[in-house]
Every structure is written in structure tokens, then in C-alpha cells.
Design a protein around this motif. Structure first.
Motif, PDB file in Angstrom:
ATOM      1  N   HIS A  32      17.371  -3.107   5.441  1.00  0.00           N
ATOM      2  CA  HIS A  32      15.921  -3.083   5.259  1.00  0.00           C
ATOM      3  C   HIS A  32      15.577  -2.125   4.120  1.00  0.00           C
ATOM      4  O   HIS A  32      16.217  -1.088   3.945  1.00  0.00           O
ATOM      5  N   TRP A  33      14.535  -2.438   3.370  1.00  0.00           N
ATOM      6  CA  TRP A  33      14.154  -1.601   2.228  1.00  0.00           C
ATOM      7  C   TRP A  33      13.677  -0.218   2.650  1.00  0.00           C
ATOM      8  O   TRP A  33      13.647   0.709   1.838  1.00  0.00           O
ATOM      9  N   LYS A  34      13.328  -0.012   3.922  1.00  0.00           N
ATOM     10  CA  LYS A  34      12.869   1.295   4.405  1.00  0.00           C
ATOM     11  C   LYS A  34      14.014   2.206   4.863  1.00  0.00           C
ATOM     12  O   LYS A  34      13.827   3.417   4.975  1.00  0.00           O
ATOM     13  N   THR A  35      15.161   1.651   5.139  1.00  0.00           N
ATOM     14  CA  THR A  35      16.224   2.379   5.847  1.00  0.00           C
ATOM     15  C   THR A  35      16.643   3.667   5.160  1.00  0.00           C
ATOM     16  O   THR A  35      16.647   4.737   5.784  1.00  0.00           O
TER      17      THR A  35
ATOM     18  N   THR B 216       6.224   8.170   2.230  1.00  0.00           N
ATOM     19  CA  THR B 216       5.929   7.607   0.910  1.00  0.00           C
ATOM     20  C   THR B 216       7.160   6.838   0.454  1.00  0.00           C
ATOM     21  O   THR B 216       8.268   7.379   0.453  1.00  0.00           O
ATOM     22  N   TRP B 217       6.938   5.595   0.092  1.00  0.00           N
ATOM     23  CA  TRP B 217       8.063   4.728  -0.287  1.00  0.00           C
ATOM     24  C   TRP B 217       8.378   4.860  -1.773  1.00  0.00           C
ATOM     25  O   TRP B 217       7.476   5.083  -2.577  1.00  0.00           O
TER      26      TRP B 217
ATOM     27  N   TRP C 142       3.780   7.631  10.273  1.00  0.00           N
ATOM     28  CA  TRP C 142       3.588   6.268   9.767  1.00  0.00           C
ATOM     29  C   TRP C 142       4.743   5.904   8.851  1.00  0.00           C
ATOM     30  O   TRP C 142       5.035   6.609   7.888  1.00  0.00           O
ATOM     31  N   ALA C 143       5.387   4.771   9.140  1.00  0.00           N
ATOM     32  CA  ALA C 143       6.457   4.221   8.302  1.00  0.00           C
ATOM     33  C   ALA C 143       6.089   2.771   8.020  1.00  0.00           C
ATOM     34  O   ALA C 143       6.687   1.830   8.544  1.00  0.00           O
ATOM     35  N   THR C 144       5.057   2.607   7.214  1.00  0.00           N
ATOM     36  CA  THR C 144       4.447   1.302   7.004  1.00  0.00           C
ATOM     37  C   THR C 144       4.026   1.132   5.558  1.00  0.00           C
ATOM     38  O   THR C 144       3.734   2.116   4.870  1.00  0.00           O
ATOM     39  N   SER C 145       3.948  -0.103   5.138  1.00  0.00           N
ATOM     40  CA  SER C 145       3.441  -0.367   3.779  1.00  0.00           C
ATOM     41  C   SER C 145       1.942  -0.079   3.691  1.00  0.00           C
ATOM     42  O   SER C 145       1.393  -0.022   2.594  1.00  0.00           O
TER      43      SER C 145
END
Length: 178
Positions: A110-113, A93-94, A68-71
Motif C-alpha cells: 500500500h502507498w501508505k505503508t 502528511t503523505w 488521521w491516516a487518510t487522503s
């Protein structure tokens, strides 16, 4: 399993909103699947009913490790995975939003990159998201030492046959080249 606790298979980073829960059209245009609005302790989230539970079988059939790579973070395991018949998956975990590099946003990253590249730690990965841009692809190519495939999913439709074909082709090509 490798020494890091993971198999040698590529990772597939999966976002929920957009790829699994389509949005952007009128609500009447989306099919609603049985029971998706009430799942365990997930409350009455009407958007869960937009998730096609068949995605679980299709994702599980891919030759990769799903993450999972989701908020939604751990809620994806509580609410989304059971609906699709998936086991509990690893969850990225972000970082705290205050720890994110403001330059990334200005440069279109992107903030996830950065977090996903760090999480992959050189392993090949696929990233399915509806917000990917060329800036993310360029940054990953320059900073990730393994193979990576960043695939943008149309959020109005969510994951479609063509998306699965593209991902499976990339995974097959990686298997042949290694």
C-alpha cells in the motif's frame, strides 16, 4: 507525554473512506445520519452523512492515540472529527506521489505503508484501513521494530462491532505484554 510529545500509548492510524464512510453498495443501502452532509466549511458532501457519529465515542474509548491516516489529511479535522465529537487529531502528511517507490505498487504494498512505519518510529500501532493486504503485513513485520496490528475493515460496512472488539483485544494484549 514522552519526550517526543506523545504519550506512551499505541497509535491508531485511522483511514476515513471505507472504515468511517462505507461504500461499495447502492447508496440506498446506507443509513444517513443527521446533519452529516453539511459540516462547517465542508460543503455539501453527501458521503459525510454516512459517518455514524457514534464512532467518535467508540474510538475515543480505545486505549490509544488516534491519528488521521487518510487522503483527507487536515480536512479530516475540519469535517470528520467535529461530526464525531473528536478533538483535533494529529494528521499523517503523505509524501508527494512522485516520491513514492514504484516497486511498492508492483509488490502489492500500500502507498501508505512506508510512511506509517516511519511516522510510528518504533511505537506500537494499529492501522485501520480497507485496502490492507498480506504484503503490507509482511513488510511491516520486517521493517517496524515495535508491535503492529494491521486490521482490514470491510469498506461495504465500515467499522463494525467486530472491528472494535479485535482492536481492543490487541491493545489489551499489548498492555499485558509490556
Amino acid at each position: 507525554m514522552g519526550t517526543d510529545g506523545f504519550s506512551g500509548r499505541p497509535v491508531l492510524f485511522l483511514d476515513v473512506d471505507g472504515p468511517l464512510i462505507p461504500f461499495g453498495r447502492s447508496a440506498a443501502e446506507y443509513p444517513t445520519y443527521r446533519g452529516g452532509s453539511v459540516l462547517g466549511g465542508c460543503g455539501a458532501n453527501p458521503l459525510l452523512g454516512r459517518i455514524n457519529p457514534d464512532h467518535g465515542l467508540r474510538l475515543a474509548a480505545l486505549s490509544c492515540e488516534l491519528v488521521w491516516a487518510t487522503s483527507w489529511m487536515a480536512e479530516a479535522n475540519d469535517c470528520v472529527a467535529p461530526w464525531m465529537g473528536l478533538p483535533e487529531l494529529a494528521v499523517v502528511t503523505w509524501p508527494d506521489p512522485c516520491d513514492l517507490d514504484e516497486c511498492d505498487e508492483r509488490e502489492g504494498l500500500h502507498w501508505k505503508t512506508r510512511t506509517l512505519v516511519g511516522w510510528a518510529a518504533g511505537r506500537p500501532f494499529v492501522w485501520l484501513d480497507d485496502e490492507l493486504t498480506d504484503a503490507d503485513r509482511v513488510w511491516v513485520a520486517a521493517h517496524h521494530r515495535g508491535h503492529a496490528y494491521l486490521h482490514r475493515v470491510d469498506p461495504r460496512c465500515g467499522l463494525a462491532d467486530a472491528d472494535y472488539v479485535a482492536v481492543q483485544q490487541w491493545l489489551t494484549d499489548r498492555t499485558r505484554s509490556e
